[in-house]
Every structure is written in C-alpha cells, then in structure tokens.
Design a protein around this motif. Sequence first.
Motif, PDB file in Angstrom:
ATOM      1  N   ILE A  71       8.057  36.658  45.979  1.00  0.00           N
ATOM      2  CA  ILE A  71       9.443  36.531  46.416  1.00  0.00           C
ATOM      3  C   ILE A  71      10.301  35.887  45.287  1.00  0.00           C
ATOM      4  N   ASN A  72      11.510  36.232  45.124  1.00  0.00           N
ATOM      5  CA  ASN A  72      12.496  35.356  44.275  1.00  0.00           C
ATOM      6  C   ASN A  72      13.143  34.520  45.244  1.00  0.00           C
ATOM      7  N   VAL A  73      12.614  33.166  45.312  1.00  0.00           N
ATOM      8  CA  VAL A  73      13.069  32.468  46.058  1.00  0.00           C
ATOM      9  C   VAL A  73      14.398  31.396  45.495  1.00  0.00           C
ATOM     10  N   ILE A  74      15.511  31.411  46.264  1.00  0.00           N
ATOM     11  CA  ILE A  74      16.742  30.793  45.484  1.00  0.00           C
ATOM     12  C   ILE A  74      17.166  29.528  46.231  1.00  0.00           C
ATOM     13  N   TYR A  75      16.842  28.631  45.810  1.00  0.00           N
ATOM     14  CA  TYR A  75      17.132  27.107  46.482  1.00  0.00           C
ATOM     15  C   TYR A  75      18.558  26.737  46.727  1.00  0.00           C
ATOM     16  N   ASP A  76      19.362  26.837  45.719  1.00  0.00           N
ATOM     17  CA  ASP A  76      20.551  26.315  45.464  1.00  0.00           C
ATOM     18  C   ASP A  76      21.537  27.052  44.435  1.00  0.00           C
ATOM     19  N   ALA A  77      22.926  27.287  44.470  1.00  0.00           N
ATOM     20  CA  ALA A  77      23.671  27.775  43.417  1.00  0.00           C
ATOM     21  C   ALA A  77      24.894  27.092  43.461  1.00  0.00           C
ATOM     22  N   THR A  78      25.942  26.988  42.445  1.00  0.00           N
ATOM     23  CA  THR A  78      26.856  26.357  42.263  1.00  0.00           C
ATOM     24  C   THR A  78      27.872  27.422  41.506  1.00  0.00           C
ATOM     25  N   LEU A  79      29.067  27.561  41.826  1.00  0.00           N
ATOM     26  CA  LEU A  79      30.057  28.374  40.845  1.00  0.00           C
ATOM     27  C   LEU A  79      31.443  27.777  40.962  1.00  0.00           C
ATOM     28  N   CYS A  80      31.986  27.477  39.843  1.00  0.00           N
ATOM     29  CA  CYS A  80      33.216  26.851  39.499  1.00  0.00           C
ATOM     30  C   CYS A  80      33.954  27.691  38.433  1.00  0.00           C
ATOM     31  N   ILE A  81      34.997  28.120  38.709  1.00  0.00           N
ATOM     32  CA  ILE A  81      36.033  28.621  37.566  1.00  0.00           C
ATOM     33  C   ILE A  81      37.067  27.621  37.494  1.00  0.00           C
ATOM     34  N   GLN A  82      37.310  27.291  36.112  1.00  0.00           N
ATOM     35  CA  GLN A  82      38.416  26.239  35.898  1.00  0.00           C
ATOM     36  C   GLN A  82      38.001  25.084  36.796  1.00  0.00           C
ATOM     37  N   GLU A  83      39.004  24.629  37.481  1.00  0.00           N
ATOM     38  CA  GLU A  83      39.000  23.498  38.446  1.00  0.00           C
ATOM     39  C   GLU A  83      38.327  23.865  39.903  1.00  0.00           C
ATOM     40  N   HIS A  84      38.420  25.001  40.041  1.00  0.00           N
ATOM     41  CA  HIS A  84      38.100  25.625  41.491  1.00  0.00           C
ATOM     42  C   HIS A  84      36.599  25.905  41.626  1.00  0.00           C
ATOM     43  N   CYS A  85      35.987  25.237  42.570  1.00  0.00           N
ATOM     44  CA  CYS A  85      34.510  25.381  43.069  1.00  0.00           C
ATOM     45  C   CYS A  85      34.492  26.181  44.426  1.00  0.00           C
ATOM     46  N   PHE A  86      33.796  27.078  44.228  1.00  0.00           N
ATOM     47  CA  PHE A  86      33.653  28.209  45.514  1.00  0.00           C
ATOM     48  C   PHE A  86      32.568  27.401  46.357  1.00  0.00           C
ATOM     49  N   THR A  87      33.075  27.876  47.707  1.00  0.00           N
ATOM     50  CA  THR A  87      32.093  27.598  48.849  1.00  0.00           C
ATOM     51  C   THR A  87      30.785  28.531  48.898  1.00  0.00           C
ATOM     52  N   ILE A  88      29.500  28.113  48.649  1.00  0.00           N
ATOM     53  CA  ILE A  88      28.408  29.093  48.934  1.00  0.00           C
ATOM     54  C   ILE A  88      28.128  29.669  50.375  1.00  0.00           C
ATOM     55  N   GLY A  89      28.166  31.019  50.399  1.00  0.00           N
ATOM     56  CA  GLY A  89      28.088  31.719  51.667  1.00  0.00           C
ATOM     57  C   GLY A  89      29.286  32.214  52.165  1.00  0.00           C
TER      58      GLY A  89
END
Length: 413
Positions: A71-89
């Motif tokens: 399995i490819n187990v994904i524990y966490d992730a972060t995404l930000c574009i410029q100053e905007h950071c997105f809410t996971i899920g």
Amino acid sequence: MKKFTAILLTFFLVQGQPLEQIKKDIFVLASDSLEGRGYVNEAHKRAAQYLFNRLASMEYVPYYQFFETTINVIYDATLCIQEHCFTIGKAFLPASFSGKGKIQTTLIDIKDGLPKHYAKKNVLGKCVLMNAEVSERYKKKYSSNLLQLSVRILYAIKQGASAILLRTNKLTHDLAPLAYPIPVLWVLEDSLPPIKKHSEVFIEVESEVKKEVLRNVFVIKEGEVDSAIIVCAHYDHLGRIGKAIFNGANDNASGVALLLALADTFQYIPTRYAIVFIAFGGEELGLLGAYAYLKDPAFPLNKTRFVLNLDLWGYGEKGFMAVGGKDFPEYYHLLKAIVDSCCAEEFPLYARPNAPNSDHYPFTQRGIPALFLYAMGGNPYYHDVWDRPEVLSLRGIPYIYKILIAFLQRLSQ
C-alpha cells in the motif's frame, strides 16, 4: 407455500429491531478514534479487533484470516499557493498514487496537459497544474490513450515536472499499491486563487510504500448439512491523511453493522445450510479480502451455495438495488417476492447486471451465485470526508433487516 408464508409471518412479526445496536456499531466503526479504518496508526487492525470482540460476545467462535499486500500509505500533506494554504480534505487531497517530497517552486498552468500545451514552456523543476478531465474539444482529436490521466502525468514527469496539481470539481480518495516518483495532488478548481506568471507553490507529502498484513474476520453459524451460504460486508475504508479523516459511515460501516445484526439474530434460528458471516478487509484495495477467502475458504467452494454482499446501507429513501439480480434471477425473484409481500411501495427493489464493484464479484467469477445489495437515495457523499455517521438516515435498515431474515431463512430450507 405454507412453510414460506409461515416464515414471513414469523419474521415480520419480530418484536423489536436492533436499530439502536446498528447505530452504535456504525458510530464506533465510523468514529474519529478508528481513523477511517485505514493504514495509518494501524486503524484497520483496531477495527478488526472491534468486530472480533463483537462476534465473540455472541454464541460464535470468531476467526481471523490474514493476507498481505502493498500500500502507498500517505500520512500527511500540505499545499500552499502564494500566501494561501489549502485545507486538506476540503480543498485539496494528495492522490492515492502520489509520491513523497517537499517542494517550493513556480506553478505553471499547463491546461489539459497534452503535448501541444507544453510548447515553449519550460516545466523543468516546476509544479504543473493540469485539468484532471480533458476538455471536450480535444476528446475527438486525440486517441483515448493520450487522453488518459496516467499518460498525461507520465508525460509531465518526463518533461521534468517536480510536482503535479490536478484541477478537479470534486475531491474523492482511494488507495493505491504504488506511487509516482513525485507528489501529485488533487485541488478543487473553485478553491484556486488566480494563477499568475510567477505564482509560487509549496507542497509537502509524507508517505511510504509499505507491506501490510490485512485480515478478514468471520464466524460460522452451523447448519444441518455440509454446505454454506456467505453473508459478507467489507469493514475497511480509506483511513486518514493528516487532519482529514475518511470515516466511511455509509461505505461501509453501515453494511458491517447490518451484518452484525443478522449474525446476532441467526444465533437463534435453525438453518439447513451453515452461514458464514464475513467482514472483509482490503476491499478498497481491489476486493483483496474476498480473493484471499477464495484461496482458503471456510467451506469448499463447491459447497458454497450463495453469497449475499452488503455495502452502502446508510440511506434507503429510494429503495434498494440488487447488483447481479439480472444474472441470478432465481435469487432475485425470491427476494422480490418477500419485498412484494411486505413493503414494495415504501421500499422498492431494483435489479442491475453483475459488476466488479464489491466483494460479491470474485465469487461469481468462480461460478457461485451472488447478489450485492445496496440502499438507494440519501446524500451523495462517497470516498470523501463528509461520509460521517451523523448524516446517515438509515431509512432502509428496519426494512432490510426483516427482509433478509426471511430471505436467508428461505434460502436455507
């Protein structure tokens, strides 16, 4: 006919239904504490232990059946574009096949990600933003192979992209056994800020491809002869990624809770055939639990008479569907006769051809008749963070519980 009528009278006059226990089992299995019954923090093992203990509290001896997968187990992730950071899920998700990595670079919108869209654009070391779905105007101009998402992702990697964002209108998750060499994330189109020429993006994905031991949990209700019926439901789901928990209340804590209620009831009902009640693991990875059972069945497959699979039982406002009803009419018509005698107007039954969409399917490939029953209507939440126990109506549970008691009893005469 008299015996059949007697069964209907007996079971439709059952006093009290285990609705409260079904709700309790759903709320436990779909709780945040069980973390989506996935592969972070061994949540799938804790879910299996809960089922083992529930079945052990009845008049059964429960068993585990173990099998291994990758399995490819994904524990966490972060995404930000410029100053905007997105809410996971809610605004973004790492793809199930995402590779790991930590990247800060320039974002380049490559539109549909076809070769023509890379003309005069240098994406080496950059993050590529592309449409998950190719625009309609290209679907007739290019071969279906070139339009495939996997092909477009591999082309971006070949061009030197360090990460890929896939623009989509809906966030859903699944599981994968392998990963691409770079991070790949889904992002909601409505959540994207305006993409400028030199927009900066920050991406971090924590993941690993690992081997995991999965398990089925089952009990055997003894019968009078050496043949069996299987009643099954998958208990695994998609787990969690960081703060995003895929609780999987409808899919499929609801089906497992119904299975537990039936197992509890059939402790006290004599049957000619044995009944194997199985909670499968690994369904979300490709029906792995069902395939594992077929390799080492509790009863020989030539003595397994029928399989009843329960999945997606959180609603029921529009009745219920029998997948395989058109392939196995004998069983469908028996089920329909019971429905017609009790509640066809309030809870209608429909039929579809067989399909490889749940744990019944591997059995049908081995020549064993099966029906996959699911409830229709309700909310559209599926493989997302909104499939939580408090949104379920459980409208179909009081009907299907009594229907299946009569159906299984009739099958086992």
